[in-house]
Write an enzyme that holds these catalytic residues in place. Structure first.
Site, mmCIF file in Angstrom:
data_model
loop_
_atom_site.group_PDB
_atom_site.id
_atom_site.type_symbol
_atom_site.label_atom_id
_atom_site.label_comp_id
_atom_site.label_asym_id
_atom_site.label_seq_id
_atom_site.Cartn_x
_atom_site.Cartn_y
_atom_site.Cartn_z
ATOM 1 N N TYR A 13 0.761 -1.109 -0.277
ATOM 2 C CA TYR A 13 -0.008 0.214 -0.029
ATOM 3 C C TYR A 13 0.824 1.163 -0.059
ATOM 4 O O TYR A 13 2.052 1.266 -0.033
ATOM 5 C CB TYR A 13 -0.891 -0.024 1.276
ATOM 6 C CG TYR A 13 -0.298 0.526 2.486
ATOM 7 C CD1 TYR A 13 0.516 -0.524 3.011
ATOM 8 C CD2 TYR A 13 -0.684 1.533 3.110
ATOM 9 C CE1 TYR A 13 1.042 -0.201 4.364
ATOM 10 C CE2 TYR A 13 -0.129 1.804 4.429
ATOM 11 C CZ TYR A 13 0.814 0.885 4.998
ATOM 12 O OH TYR A 13 1.389 1.266 6.097
ATOM 13 N N LYS A 17 6.283 -1.911 2.022
ATOM 14 C CA LYS A 17 5.272 -1.116 2.602
ATOM 15 C C LYS A 17 4.043 -2.259 2.541
ATOM 16 O O LYS A 17 3.189 -1.993 1.503
ATOM 17 C CB LYS A 17 4.847 0.148 1.852
ATOM 18 C CG LYS A 17 4.138 0.756 2.840
ATOM 19 C CD LYS A 17 3.993 2.494 2.677
ATOM 20 C CE LYS A 17 3.117 3.281 3.193
ATOM 21 N NZ LYS A 17 3.156 3.407 4.691
ATOM 22 N N GLU A 71 12.043 2.834 14.649
ATOM 23 C CA GLU A 71 11.237 3.973 14.204
ATOM 24 C C GLU A 71 9.824 3.849 15.072
ATOM 25 O O GLU A 71 9.800 2.938 15.870
ATOM 26 C CB GLU A 71 11.018 3.870 12.644
ATOM 27 C CG GLU A 71 10.344 2.462 12.273
ATOM 28 C CD GLU A 71 9.955 2.195 10.995
ATOM 29 O OE1 GLU A 71 9.580 3.007 10.094
ATOM 30 O OE2 GLU A 71 9.914 0.834 10.391
ATOM 31 N N LEU A 130 11.007 1.373 7.489
ATOM 32 C CA LEU A 130 10.261 1.840 6.281
ATOM 33 C C LEU A 130 11.100 3.234 5.657
ATOM 34 O O LEU A 130 11.292 4.098 6.657
ATOM 35 C CB LEU A 130 8.730 2.490 6.422
ATOM 36 C CG LEU A 130 8.044 2.625 4.997
ATOM 37 C CD1 LEU A 130 7.850 1.359 4.369
ATOM 38 C CD2 LEU A 130 6.850 3.480 5.312
HETATM 39 C C1 LIG Z 1 6.245 1.936 10.023
HETATM 40 C C2 LIG Z 1 6.504 3.400 9.265
HETATM 41 N N1 LIG Z 1 7.505 4.173 9.279
HETATM 42 C C3 LIG Z 1 7.530 5.375 8.522
HETATM 43 C C4 LIG Z 1 6.361 5.953 7.967
HETATM 44 C C5 LIG Z 1 6.646 7.186 7.360
HETATM 45 O O1 LIG Z 1 6.657 7.238 5.844
HETATM 46 P P1 LIG Z 1 6.134 8.239 5.096
HETATM 47 O O2 LIG Z 1 6.807 9.455 5.426
HETATM 48 O O3 LIG Z 1 6.398 7.964 3.831
HETATM 49 O O4 LIG Z 1 4.465 8.483 5.339
HETATM 50 C C6 LIG Z 1 5.226 5.200 7.811
HETATM 51 C C7 LIG Z 1 4.219 5.535 7.221
HETATM 52 O O5 LIG Z 1 2.921 5.177 7.184
HETATM 53 C C8 LIG Z 1 5.295 3.908 8.511
HETATM 54 O O6 LIG Z 1 4.134 3.182 8.445
#
Ligand SMILES: Cc1ncc(COP(=O)(O)O)c(C=O)c1O
Length: 288
Positions: A30, A144, A176, A200
């Site tokens: 996603y 993701k 994170e 991520l």
């Molecule tokens: C586990 C995780 N880390 C980091 C992020 C932040 O990513 P982004 O800046 O692309 O939204 C997300 C976003 O959903 C996430 O689910």
């Protein structure tokens, strides 16, 4: 309106098979896009990550990215959302339940919808509290994937502890947050976990690191332990909906003096400068 494959249908008519592998196995990927002024923010980076996630899990995309982008643009135009998000997922399609991939030719299923969502400016001014918890997720957090159970359980623990979010760690090394990247400021430099298989690769993370470098703020993408987190000068999280949100309490203890720090504020200002036409602003009313 909901986008299913190449059809735009009213919410009440949106149907996904009970055999959809996204539903049965979390077998899919996603993206969540930010919408500012009716347009997708940093869409190229999101599409790039989507293509990478698809490749890593051997999932064929339902159409070329150009076509996908045209469908999402139409969805935005049909719903008229100006400030919000677009959620989009692609599953490995519907087939009798079996772990192995379905027969070649089983079409992947695309689903997307838009939601109105204002920038959480009050939270971005004030900051959030977090707890720390072990990171029990799998070893491919760079994908993701629809499988979010580790994040769901961690976030629920935060809610039950009366905190806003959770910072995860593997054997004492900070990775994170449940749905955002975590960064600290230490001696004037930004420190954040390297973009490897354990986090991520956030689109917002990349924007923030780019802004920091432009502002001359040193950036170190390296592993750091919980003790360093607890002694940080500043801490903040980054994500598509949270943008740059200060972390002001960790496990009940204030970060520095318990207020959002100056480097976090500078980055917030720089981020806001990227979206000049948006009406909701952190700038006004925030102590500087
Ligand atoms: C586990 C995780 N880390 C980091 C992020 C932040 O990513 P982004 O800046 O692309 O939204 C997300 C976003 O959903 C996430 O689910």
């Amino acid at each position: 309106m909901i986008l299913i494959d190449d059809r735009f249908v009213p919410e009440t008519e949106a149907r996904i098979s009970y055999l959809d592998r996204g539903y049965c196995f979390g077998d899919g990927i996603y993206e969540v896009f930010r919408v500012y002024n009716g347009r997708l923010f940093e869409k190229e980076a999101h599409y790039e990550r989507l293509v990478r996630s698809a490749r890593e899990v051997k999932l064929p995309l339902p159409c070329p990215i150009g076509e996908l982008d045209a469908r999402l643009s139409k969805l935005l135009a049909l719903t008229g959302v100006q400030e919000g998000t677009v959620y989009m997922q692609i599953s490995r399609g519907a087939a009798p339940r079996a772990h192995a991939f379905p027969p070649v030719g089983t079409p992947p299923v695309l689903l997307a919808y838009c939601t109105e969502l204002k920038r959480p400016v009050e939270t971005m001014r004030r900051g959030v509290s977090v707890i720390t918890r072990p990171d029990i997720r799998w070893l491919r957090c760079d994908i993701k994937s629809l499988n979010l159970l580790g994040s769901v359980l961690a976030k629920q623990e935060a809610v039950e502890a009366g905190a806003d979010d959770v910072i995860l760690h593997r054997d004492g090394i900070v990775t994170e947050c449940s749905a955002a990247n975590a960064m600290i400021v230490q001696g004037g430099a930004i420190v954040t976990h390297p973009a490897d298989h354990l986090i991520l690769h956030g689109v917002t993370r990349a924007v923030v690191l780019r802004l920091a470098r432009e502002l001359g703020i040193p950036v170190r993408e390296e592993r750091f332990p919980l003790e360093t987190l607890m002694a940080a000068d500043e801490a903040f999280l980054t994500g598509t909906t949270f943008e740059i949100t200060p972390i002001v309490r960790i496990d009940g203890r204030p970060v520095a003096d318990g207020n959002p720090g100056p480097i976090t504020r500078r980055l917030q200002d720089a981020f806001e400068a990227l979206i000049p036409q948006v009406e909701t602003r952190i700038g006004e009313g925030a102590p500087r």
